[in-house]
Design a protein around this motif. Structure first.
Motif, PDB file in Angstrom:
ATOM      1  N   LEU A 184     -46.592  28.766 -39.148  1.00 50.10           N
ATOM      2  CA  LEU A 184     -47.956  28.252 -39.162  1.00 50.10           C
ATOM      3  C   LEU A 184     -48.297  27.631 -37.816  1.00 50.10           C
ATOM      4  CD1 LEU A 184     -47.720  26.426 -42.599  1.00 50.10           C
ATOM      5  CD2 LEU A 184     -48.763  28.661 -42.159  1.00 50.10           C
ATOM      6  N   PRO A 185     -49.559  27.650 -37.451  1.00 48.57           N
ATOM      7  CA  PRO A 185     -49.934  26.983 -36.200  1.00 48.57           C
ATOM      8  C   PRO A 185     -49.828  25.468 -36.372  1.00 48.57           C
ATOM      9  CG  PRO A 185     -51.875  27.817 -37.318  1.00 48.57           C
ATOM     10  CD  PRO A 185     -50.687  28.305 -38.094  1.00 48.57           C
ATOM     11  N   GLY A 186     -49.392  24.800 -35.331  1.00 49.11           N
ATOM     12  CA  GLY A 186     -49.266  23.348 -35.403  1.00 49.11           C
ATOM     13  C   GLY A 186     -48.284  22.810 -34.392  1.00 49.11           C
ATOM     14  N   THR A 187     -47.958  21.564 -34.566  1.00 52.76           N
ATOM     15  CA  THR A 187     -47.100  20.860 -33.603  1.00 52.76           C
ATOM     16  C   THR A 187     -45.737  20.516 -34.210  1.00 52.76           C
ATOM     17  OG1 THR A 187     -48.028  18.759 -34.302  1.00 52.76           O
ATOM     18  CG2 THR A 187     -49.099  19.854 -32.443  1.00 52.76           C
ATOM     19  N   GLN A 188     -45.184  21.418 -34.986  1.00 43.30           N
ATOM     20  CA  GLN A 188     -43.924  21.150 -35.669  1.00 43.30           C
ATOM     21  C   GLN A 188     -42.794  20.816 -34.698  1.00 43.30           C
ATOM     22  OE1 GLN A 188     -45.922  23.686 -36.056  1.00 43.30           O
ATOM     23  NE2 GLN A 188     -46.116  24.316 -38.167  1.00 43.30           N
ATOM     24  N   VAL A 189     -42.709  21.545 -33.617  1.00 38.55           N
ATOM     25  CA  VAL A 189     -41.624  21.324 -32.655  1.00 38.55           C
ATOM     26  C   VAL A 189     -41.789  19.967 -31.984  1.00 38.55           C
ATOM     27  CG1 VAL A 189     -40.549  22.183 -30.544  1.00 38.55           C
ATOM     28  CG2 VAL A 189     -41.297  23.787 -32.292  1.00 38.55           C
ATOM     29  N   VAL A 190     -43.016  19.585 -31.687  1.00 45.08           N
ATOM     30  CA  VAL A 190     -43.264  18.275 -31.081  1.00 45.08           C
ATOM     31  C   VAL A 190     -42.876  17.164 -32.050  1.00 45.08           C
ATOM     32  CG1 VAL A 190     -45.048  16.743 -30.161  1.00 45.08           C
ATOM     33  CG2 VAL A 190     -45.075  19.174 -29.589  1.00 45.08           C
ATOM     34  N   VAL A 191     -43.219  17.319 -33.323  1.00 49.21           N
ATOM     35  CA  VAL A 191     -42.849  16.322 -34.337  1.00 49.21           C
ATOM     36  C   VAL A 191     -41.330  16.227 -34.440  1.00 49.21           C
ATOM     37  CG1 VAL A 191     -42.940  15.787 -36.803  1.00 49.21           C
ATOM     38  CG2 VAL A 191     -44.991  16.546 -35.615  1.00 49.21           C
ATOM     39  N   TYR A 192     -40.638  17.360 -34.429  1.00 53.23           N
ATOM     40  CA  TYR A 192     -39.179  17.366 -34.470  1.00 53.23           C
ATOM     41  C   TYR A 192     -38.599  16.596 -33.279  1.00 53.23           C
ATOM     42  CZ  TYR A 192     -34.416  19.053 -35.112  1.00 53.23           C
ATOM     43  OH  TYR A 192     -33.070  19.127 -35.314  1.00 53.23           O
ATOM     44  N   LEU A 193     -39.125  16.865 -32.089  1.00 52.68           N
ATOM     45  CA  LEU A 193     -38.628  16.180 -30.892  1.00 52.68           C
ATOM     46  C   LEU A 193     -38.898  14.679 -30.943  1.00 52.68           C
ATOM     47  CD1 LEU A 193     -39.649  18.785 -28.168  1.00 52.68           C
ATOM     48  CD2 LEU A 193     -37.351  18.338 -29.061  1.00 52.68           C
ATOM     49  N   VAL A 194     -40.055  14.292 -31.448  1.00 53.47           N
ATOM     50  CA  VAL A 194     -40.375  12.863 -31.576  1.00 53.47           C
ATOM     51  C   VAL A 194     -39.426  12.200 -32.574  1.00 53.47           C
ATOM     52  CG1 VAL A 194     -42.131  11.255 -32.421  1.00 53.47           C
ATOM     53  CG2 VAL A 194     -42.767  13.086 -30.854  1.00 53.47           C
ATOM     54  N   LEU A 195     -39.171  12.864 -33.702  1.00 51.24           N
ATOM     55  CA  LEU A 195     -38.229  12.305 -34.672  1.00 51.24           C
ATOM     56  C   LEU A 195     -36.824  12.216 -34.088  1.00 51.24           C
ATOM     57  CD1 LEU A 195     -39.394  13.982 -37.983  1.00 51.24           C
ATOM     58  CD2 LEU A 195     -39.537  11.567 -37.378  1.00 51.24           C
ATOM     59  N   TRP A 196     -36.445  13.180 -33.281  1.00 52.97           N
ATOM     60  CA  TRP A 196     -35.134  13.160 -32.635  1.00 52.97           C
ATOM     61  C   TRP A 196     -34.995  11.900 -31.777  1.00 52.97           C
ATOM     62  CZ3 TRP A 196     -33.138  17.958 -29.459  1.00 52.97           C
ATOM     63  CH2 TRP A 196     -31.817  17.763 -29.079  1.00 52.97           C
ATOM     64  N   VAL A 197     -36.036  11.562 -31.074  1.00 52.76           N
ATOM     65  CA  VAL A 197     -36.005  10.386 -30.205  1.00 52.76           C
ATOM     66  C   VAL A 197     -36.072   9.092 -31.016  1.00 52.76           C
ATOM     67  CG1 VAL A 197     -37.306   9.146 -28.426  1.00 52.76           C
ATOM     68  CG2 VAL A 197     -36.958  11.612 -28.226  1.00 52.76           C
ATOM     69  N   LEU A 198     -36.899   9.063 -32.058  1.00 49.65           N
ATOM     70  CA  LEU A 198     -37.135   7.823 -32.800  1.00 49.65           C
ATOM     71  C   LEU A 198     -36.083   7.503 -33.860  1.00 49.65           C
ATOM     72  CD1 LEU A 198     -40.997   7.948 -33.324  1.00 49.65           C
ATOM     73  CD2 LEU A 198     -39.696   6.669 -31.626  1.00 49.65           C
ATOM     74  N   MET A 199     -35.485   8.528 -34.451  1.00 50.54           N
ATOM     75  CA  MET A 199     -34.488   8.284 -35.505  1.00 50.54           C
ATOM     76  C   MET A 199     -33.162   7.878 -34.870  1.00 50.54           C
ATOM     77  SD  MET A 199     -35.225  11.431 -38.144  1.00 50.54           S
ATOM     78  CE  MET A 199     -33.758  11.174 -39.107  1.00 50.54           C
ATOM     79  N   PRO A 200     -32.626   6.716 -35.256  1.00 49.47           N
ATOM     80  CA  PRO A 200     -31.343   6.297 -34.675  1.00 49.47           C
ATOM     81  C   PRO A 200     -30.180   7.098 -35.255  1.00 49.47           C
ATOM     82  CG  PRO A 200     -32.050   4.738 -36.335  1.00 49.47           C
ATOM     83  CD  PRO A 200     -33.154   5.738 -36.187  1.00 49.47           C
ATOM     84  N   ASN A 201     -29.114   7.179 -34.491  1.00 49.49           N
ATOM     85  CA  ASN A 201     -27.878   7.770 -35.000  1.00 49.49           C
ATOM     86  C   ASN A 201     -27.323   6.877 -36.090  1.00 49.49           C
ATOM     87  OD1 ASN A 201     -27.433  10.161 -33.566  1.00 49.49           O
ATOM     88  ND2 ASN A 201     -26.673   9.038 -31.803  1.00 49.49           N
ATOM     89  N   GLU A 202     -26.601   7.465 -37.006  1.00 46.43           N
ATOM     90  CA  GLU A 202     -26.010   6.719 -38.116  1.00 46.43           C
ATOM     91  C   GLU A 202     -25.069   5.632 -37.595  1.00 46.43           C
ATOM     92  OE1 GLU A 202     -24.571   8.229 -42.369  1.00 46.43           O
ATOM     93  OE2 GLU A 202     -23.427   9.004 -40.689  1.00 46.43           O
ATOM     94  N   ASP A 203     -24.307   5.925 -36.548  1.00 44.06           N
ATOM     95  CA  ASP A 203     -23.352   4.964 -36.003  1.00 44.06           C
ATOM     96  C   ASP A 203     -24.048   3.750 -35.419  1.00 44.06           C
ATOM     97  OD1 ASP A 203     -21.478   6.823 -36.695  1.00 44.06           O
ATOM     98  OD2 ASP A 203     -21.176   7.544 -34.654  1.00 44.06           O
ATOM     99  N   ARG A 204     -25.068   3.953 -34.622  1.00 43.26           N
ATOM    100  CA  ARG A 204     -25.786   2.842 -33.994  1.00 43.26           C
ATOM    101  C   ARG A 204     -26.486   1.985 -35.031  1.00 43.26           C
ATOM    102  NH1 ARG A 204     -29.612   5.030 -29.634  1.00 43.26           N
ATOM    103  NH2 ARG A 204     -28.727   7.047 -29.997  1.00 43.26           N
ATOM    104  N   HIS A 205     -27.016   2.628 -36.072  1.00 44.41           N
ATOM    105  CA  HIS A 205     -27.716   1.888 -37.106  1.00 44.41           C
ATOM    106  C   HIS A 205     -26.744   1.008 -37.894  1.00 44.41           C
ATOM    107  CE1 HIS A 205     -30.878   0.858 -39.767  1.00 44.41           C
ATOM    108  NE2 HIS A 205     -30.363   1.473 -40.800  1.00 44.41           N
ATOM    109  N   ALA A 206     -25.542   1.507 -38.158  1.00 45.33           N
ATOM    110  CA  ALA A 206     -24.548   0.739 -38.899  1.00 45.33           C
ATOM    111  C   ALA A 206     -24.058  -0.466 -38.107  1.00 45.33           C
ATOM    112  CB  ALA A 206     -23.369   1.645 -39.260  1.00 45.33           C
ATOM    113  N   VAL A 207     -23.958  -0.346 -36.805  1.00 44.91           N
ATOM    114  CA  VAL A 207     -23.494  -1.457 -35.968  1.00 44.91           C
ATOM    115  C   VAL A 207     -24.524  -2.570 -35.919  1.00 44.91           C
ATOM    116  CG1 VAL A 207     -22.940  -2.096 -33.592  1.00 44.91           C
ATOM    117  CG2 VAL A 207     -22.012  -0.006 -34.568  1.00 44.91           C
ATOM    118  N   ARG A 208     -25.786  -2.204 -35.932  1.00 40.88           N
ATOM    119  CA  ARG A 208     -26.864  -3.177 -35.812  1.00 40.88           C
ATOM    120  C   ARG A 208     -26.962  -4.085 -37.028  1.00 40.88           C
ATOM    121  NH1 ARG A 208     -32.351  -0.485 -34.447  1.00 40.88           N
ATOM    122  NH2 ARG A 208     -31.040   0.834 -33.191  1.00 40.88           N
ATOM    123  N   TYR A 209     -26.609  -3.571 -38.209  1.00 37.06           N
ATOM    124  CA  TYR A 209     -26.772  -4.361 -39.441  1.00 37.06           C
ATOM    125  C   TYR A 209     -25.484  -4.779 -40.013  1.00 37.06           C
ATOM    126  CZ  TYR A 209     -31.582  -2.970 -39.203  1.00 37.06           C
ATOM    127  OH  TYR A 209     -32.865  -2.777 -38.800  1.00 37.06           O
TER     128      TYR A 209
END
Length: 67
Positions: free
Chosen positions: A42-67
């Motif tokens: 479909l036309p849209g910005t799916q790849v851009v959304v994927y890349l933004v989520l890649w940047v914004l979603m923390p790795n599981e390891d980093r998230h566990a250390v923070r809390y």
């Protein structure tokens, strides 16, 4: 259903975005990946959304250390 939106270390294919979304919403990673691939037809910005989520979603390891 997990409350945290993180990219898991296990079950990644590329960046772990689909696997993280699948964990968060209680679906299989294969189902989320299939939806993403079908959305590319479909036309849209799916790849851009994927890349933004890649940047914004923390790795599981980093998230566990923070809390």
């Amino acid at each position: 259903m997990s409350r945290k939106l993180v990219r898991p270390r296990q079950g990644r294919m590329l960046a772990g975005v689909c696997a993280g979304l699948a964990q968060r919403f209680g679906r299989s990673a294969g189902f989320v990946r299939l939806l993403f691939l079908l959305s590319l037809l479909l036309p849209g910005t799916q790849v851009v959304v994927y890349l933004v989520l890649w940047v914004l979603m923390p790795n599981e390891d980093r998230h566990a250390v923070r809390y």
